[in-house]
Enzyme design. Structure first.
Site, short mmCIF file in Angstrom:
data_model
loop_
_atom_site.label_atom_id
_atom_site.label_comp_id
_atom_site.label_asym_id
_atom_site.label_seq_id
_atom_site.Cartn_x
_atom_site.Cartn_y
_atom_site.Cartn_z
N LYS A 1 19.50 61.72 36.72
CA LYS A 1 18.46 62.67 36.29
C LYS A 1 17.38 62.77 37.36
O LYS A 1 16.83 61.75 37.79
CB LYS A 1 17.84 62.22 34.97
N ASP B 1 15.85 67.85 35.37
CA ASP B 1 14.93 67.74 34.23
C ASP B 1 13.59 68.38 34.59
O ASP B 1 12.61 67.68 34.83
CB ASP B 1 14.78 66.25 33.88
N LYS C 1 12.24 70.99 32.66
CA LYS C 1 11.60 71.45 31.40
C LYS C 1 10.92 72.81 31.58
O LYS C 1 9.70 72.94 31.39
CB LYS C 1 10.59 70.43 30.90
N ASP D 1 8.24 79.31 30.31
CA ASP D 1 7.60 80.48 30.91
C ASP D 1 8.13 81.71 30.17
O ASP D 1 8.85 81.57 29.18
CB ASP D 1 7.93 80.52 32.42
N THR E 1 7.52 63.39 23.24
CA THR E 1 7.30 62.19 22.44
C THR E 1 5.96 61.53 22.75
O THR E 1 5.52 60.65 22.02
CB THR E 1 8.43 61.16 22.66
N ARG F 1 13.77 52.74 34.32
CA ARG F 1 13.34 51.47 34.91
C ARG F 1 14.23 50.27 34.63
O ARG F 1 14.38 49.42 35.53
CB ARG F 1 11.88 51.20 34.52
O1 C5P Z 1 12.01 54.24 32.92
P1 C5P Z 1 12.38 54.83 31.60
O2 C5P Z 1 13.72 54.33 31.06
O3 C5P Z 1 11.28 54.71 30.58
O4 C5P Z 1 12.60 56.38 31.95
C1 C5P Z 1 12.81 57.32 30.98
C2 C5P Z 1 12.93 58.66 31.58
O5 C5P Z 1 13.04 59.59 30.51
C3 C5P Z 1 11.74 59.13 32.41
O6 C5P Z 1 12.26 59.98 33.45
C4 C5P Z 1 10.91 59.93 31.45
O7 C5P Z 1 10.18 60.95 32.07
C5 C5P Z 1 11.98 60.52 30.55
N1 C5P Z 1 11.54 60.84 29.20
C6 C5P Z 1 10.99 59.91 28.33
N2 C5P Z 1 10.61 60.26 27.08
C7 C5P Z 1 10.78 61.50 26.68
C8 C5P Z 1 11.36 62.46 27.52
C9 C5P Z 1 11.74 62.08 28.79
O8 C5P Z 1 10.83 58.75 28.70
N3 C5P Z 1 10.45 61.81 25.46
#
Ligand code: C5P
Length: 233
Positions: free
Chosen positions: A34, A61, A63, A66, A120, A211
């Protein structure tokens, strides 16, 4: 290369060099990648192509939100770049989502088109402040149903919402779920989290994991561990 793995690795890095270093430790047999706003704004389509050249399918991603004409042109550009999945905001409305879907229909190998319902990060109080009086749970269900009725392929949802959305929207609608953590990993800034196997059990098709993989000393081993947990569940 296409893979049966449900894992989408969120390559959230500040530079293309860091992102590519991490991607090179992983295999396109085991995951997709992603690419989000930070990396795309920094490194652009060239990085998407470099990641694809390594064999990975890419979820772009960005999003989009527009007017219909602009979003249709943007998803069309993403399809020409060859990405596997692209997304828009459901709150852009029926005309916008329909225009995006129609723009992709002419492509022989089109990306999956999914929508974001309610971010979220937004609390009910913040939603009231911007005039969304129904609260997050109701709005998520409402916007996911609208997304499905516009013919899109699925939505991004928190793992907690996945069970309800799977019940409401049937088996064919794709659910993409971030907020995945292992019992032993830190929560970082995520609040509502599920383990990989719990998210799959709740009905998620794809899990966005950042992460826990990208900041691990051994990203390939961290990814393999997640895949093993899902297989064993
Ligand atoms: O590092 P981590 O596992 O928290 O990364 C989650 C990924 O998902 C990030 O790229 C974050 O921007 C994305 N994301 C999220 N929560 C959402 C939508 C997208 O953490 N509701």
């Amino acid at each position: 290369m296409t893979t049966s793995s449900p894992i989408l690795v969120a390559l959230d890095f500040a530079t293309a060099a860091q992102a590519l270093d991490c991607a090179r430790t992983l295999s396109p047999k085991d995951c997709r990648i992603k690419i989000g706003k930070e990396l795309f704004t920094q490194s652009g389509p060239q990085l998407v192509e470099s990641i694809q050249d390594l064999g990975f399918e890419v979820f772009l991603d960005l999003k989009f939100h527009d007017i219909p004409n602009t979003v249709a042109a943007a998803v069309d550009a993403a399809a020409r770049l060859g990405v596997w999945m692209v997304n828009v905001h459901a709150s852009g409305g029926r005309k916008m989502m329909t225009a995006a879907r129609e723009a992709l229909e002419k492509h022989q190998k089109r990306p999956l088109l999914i929508a974001v319902t309610i971010l979220t990060s937004l609390s009910d109080e913040e939603l009231f402040e911007i005039g969304y009086m129904a609260g997050a749970g109701t709005m998520v269900e409402h916007l996911a149903a609208l997304t499905q009725s516009c013919g899109l392929d699925g939505v991004v949802s928190s793992a907690q919402e996945a069970g309800v959305l799977r019940n409401n929207l049937g088996q064919d609608f794709k659910l993409i779920t971030p907020g995945i953590r292992l019992p032993e990993s830190t929560k970082d800034d995520q609040t509502r989290i599920l383990t990989p196997e719990a998210a799959i059990a709740a009905g998620a098709n794809y899990l966005v994991v950042g992460r826990p993989i990208t900041r691990s000393p051994d990203p390939a081993a961290a990814l393999a561990h997640i895949i093993e947990r899902i297989a064993a569940s």
